[in-house]
Motif scaffolding. Structure first.
Motif, short mmCIF file in Angstrom:
data_model
loop_
_atom_site.label_atom_id
_atom_site.label_comp_id
_atom_site.label_asym_id
_atom_site.label_seq_id
_atom_site.Cartn_x
_atom_site.Cartn_y
_atom_site.Cartn_z
N ILE A 53 -5.34 -2.50 6.98
CA ILE A 53 -3.88 -2.75 6.61
C ILE A 53 -2.99 -1.91 7.59
CG2 ILE A 53 -2.30 -2.05 4.76
CD1 ILE A 53 -4.74 -2.40 2.73
N ALA A 54 -3.13 -0.60 8.00
CA ALA A 54 -2.57 -0.08 9.13
C ALA A 54 -2.11 -0.67 10.26
CB ALA A 54 -3.24 1.29 9.31
N GLU A 55 -3.41 -1.39 10.78
CA GLU A 55 -3.32 -2.11 11.85
C GLU A 55 -2.12 -3.16 11.82
OE1 GLU A 55 -7.20 -3.22 13.22
OE2 GLU A 55 -7.74 -1.18 13.56
N VAL A 56 -2.38 -3.95 10.65
CA VAL A 56 -1.49 -5.18 10.29
C VAL A 56 0.18 -4.79 10.33
CG1 VAL A 56 -0.94 -7.05 8.87
CG2 VAL A 56 -3.47 -6.44 9.23
N LEU A 57 0.29 -3.49 9.57
CA LEU A 57 1.56 -3.08 9.45
C LEU A 57 2.12 -2.25 10.34
CD1 LEU A 57 1.15 -2.56 5.34
CD2 LEU A 57 2.06 -4.55 6.65
N PHE A 58 1.33 -1.65 11.28
CA PHE A 58 1.72 -1.03 12.30
C PHE A 58 2.28 0.51 12.03
CE2 PHE A 58 2.71 -5.15 13.94
CZ PHE A 58 1.75 -5.08 14.86
N VAL A 59 1.17 1.06 10.97
CA VAL A 59 1.50 2.19 10.54
C VAL A 59 0.23 3.05 10.50
CG1 VAL A 59 3.33 1.69 9.03
CG2 VAL A 59 1.24 1.74 8.06
N SER A 60 0.01 4.34 10.09
CA SER A 60 -1.22 4.96 10.16
C SER A 60 -2.02 4.90 8.76
CB SER A 60 -0.94 6.53 10.22
OG SER A 60 -0.37 7.13 9.13
N PRO A 61 -3.33 5.22 8.75
CA PRO A 61 -3.85 4.79 7.79
C PRO A 61 -3.44 5.88 6.65
CG PRO A 61 -5.37 4.91 9.58
CD PRO A 61 -4.17 5.00 10.04
N LYS A 62 -2.87 7.12 7.02
CA LYS A 62 -2.51 7.97 6.02
C LYS A 62 -1.30 7.33 5.46
CE LYS A 62 -4.20 12.41 7.71
NZ LYS A 62 -3.76 13.82 8.00
N THR A 63 -0.23 6.70 5.90
CA THR A 63 0.76 6.11 5.31
C THR A 63 0.51 4.95 4.53
OG1 THR A 63 2.04 6.75 7.38
CG2 THR A 63 3.05 4.84 5.82
N VAL A 64 -0.68 4.12 4.84
CA VAL A 64 -1.25 3.03 3.87
C VAL A 64 -1.72 3.97 2.66
CG1 VAL A 64 -2.94 1.38 3.48
CG2 VAL A 64 -1.85 1.50 5.72
N ALA A 65 -2.42 4.90 2.59
CA ALA A 65 -2.97 5.78 1.51
C ALA A 65 -1.77 6.16 0.60
CB ALA A 65 -3.75 6.88 1.86
N ARG A 66 -0.64 6.79 1.25
CA ARG A 66 0.53 7.07 0.71
C ARG A 66 1.37 6.14 0.02
NH1 ARG A 66 5.74 7.58 2.31
NH2 ARG A 66 5.00 7.23 4.42
N HIS A 67 1.27 4.76 0.55
CA HIS A 67 1.95 3.67 -0.08
C HIS A 67 1.18 3.33 -1.24
CE1 HIS A 67 5.43 3.20 2.43
NE2 HIS A 67 4.63 3.14 3.39
N MET A 68 -0.27 3.37 -1.22
CA MET A 68 -1.08 2.75 -2.23
C MET A 68 -0.99 3.85 -3.41
SD MET A 68 -5.06 1.64 -1.83
CE MET A 68 -4.65 1.52 -0.36
N ASP A 69 -1.18 5.18 -3.15
CA ASP A 69 -0.98 6.04 -4.23
C ASP A 69 0.02 5.98 -4.87
OD1 ASP A 69 -3.41 7.13 -3.26
OD2 ASP A 69 -2.44 8.83 -2.17
N SER A 70 1.03 5.35 -4.12
CA SER A 70 2.63 5.49 -5.02
C SER A 70 2.59 4.22 -5.74
CB SER A 70 3.51 5.42 -3.72
OG SER A 70 5.03 5.28 -4.68
N ALA A 71 2.09 3.18 -5.25
CA ALA A 71 1.92 1.99 -6.07
C ALA A 71 1.03 2.08 -7.19
CB ALA A 71 1.41 0.74 -5.21
N MET A 72 0.03 2.58 -7.04
CA MET A 72 -0.89 3.17 -8.27
C MET A 72 -0.30 3.86 -9.28
SD MET A 72 -4.82 3.22 -6.50
CE MET A 72 -4.53 4.77 -5.89
N ARG A 73 0.63 4.85 -8.87
CA ARG A 73 1.13 5.65 -9.90
C ARG A 73 2.02 4.91 -10.60
NH1 ARG A 73 5.86 7.59 -9.27
NH2 ARG A 73 5.76 7.28 -7.09
N LYS A 74 2.98 4.14 -9.87
CA LYS A 74 4.06 3.26 -10.44
C LYS A 74 3.52 2.20 -11.45
CE LYS A 74 7.55 3.86 -6.80
NZ LYS A 74 8.24 2.96 -5.69
N LEU A 75 2.26 1.82 -11.29
CA LEU A 75 1.72 0.82 -12.06
C LEU A 75 0.66 1.16 -12.89
CD1 LEU A 75 1.09 -2.05 -9.37
CD2 LEU A 75 3.12 -1.88 -11.12
N GLY A 76 0.64 2.72 -12.94
CA GLY A 76 -0.33 3.21 -13.95
C GLY A 76 -2.08 3.01 -13.98
N VAL A 77 -2.45 2.66 -12.69
CA VAL A 77 -3.85 2.57 -12.45
C VAL A 77 -4.33 3.74 -11.66
CG1 VAL A 77 -3.38 0.16 -12.90
CG2 VAL A 77 -3.33 0.84 -10.24
N ALA A 78 -5.91 3.55 -11.36
CA ALA A 78 -6.38 4.81 -10.85
C ALA A 78 -7.28 4.32 -9.53
CB ALA A 78 -7.20 5.40 -11.87
#
Length: 101
Positions: A53-78
Motif C-alpha cells: 500500500i505504501a508503494e502504491v500511495l507513495f508514503v511510508s508503511p508507518k503512514t499506512v499503519a497510521r491511516h489504517m489505525d485511524s480508519a479502524m478507530r472511526k469504524l469501530g473495528v479491531a
C-alpha cells in the motif's frame, strides 16, 4: 507565539484594532473516513500488505499503519480483516474498486 502576542497587545494599547491571524489547518473529517483512509481501506480490501500500500500511495508503511489505525478507530473495528468487511458492508468501498487498484 510570545512575540506575536506582545505585538498585538502593544498595538491594541495604541488603539489599533488587531485580529489574530487566520490559522490554516487541514479539514477534519470527524467520524467519516478521509479520502486517504478510503484509499488505504480500498487497498486492504484488495489484499495488499502495508508495504505494498505504501508503494502504491507513495508514503511510508508507518503512514499506512497510521491511516489504517485511524480508519479502524472511526469504524469501530479491531483488525484489518474487520476493516475490509466493514467498508464493503457500508458501501465505502466496492469489491470491483478494490480489485482494480
Amino acid at each position: 507565539r510570545g512575540d506575536a502576542a506582545r505585538v498585538m497587545r502593544t498595538l491594541r494599547g495604541h488603539g489599533v484594532e488587531v485580529r489574530p491571524a487566520a490559522r490554516w489547518s487541514r479539514r477534519g473529517y470527524g467520524d467519516r473516513l478521509s479520502p486517504r483512509e478510503v484509499d488505504v481501506a480500498r487497498l486492504v480490501v484488495a489484499g495488499r500488505t502495508n508495504r505494498e500500500i505504501a508503494e502504491v500511495l507513495f508514503v511510508s508503511p508507518k503512514t499506512v499503519a497510521r491511516h489504517m489505525d485511524s480508519a479502524m478507530r472511526k469504524l469501530g473495528v479491531a483488525s484489518r480483516t474487520a476493516l475490509a468487511v466493514k467498508v464493503l458492508e457500508d458501501g465505502i468501498v466496492t469489491a470491483p474498486d478494490a480489485i482494480t487498484q
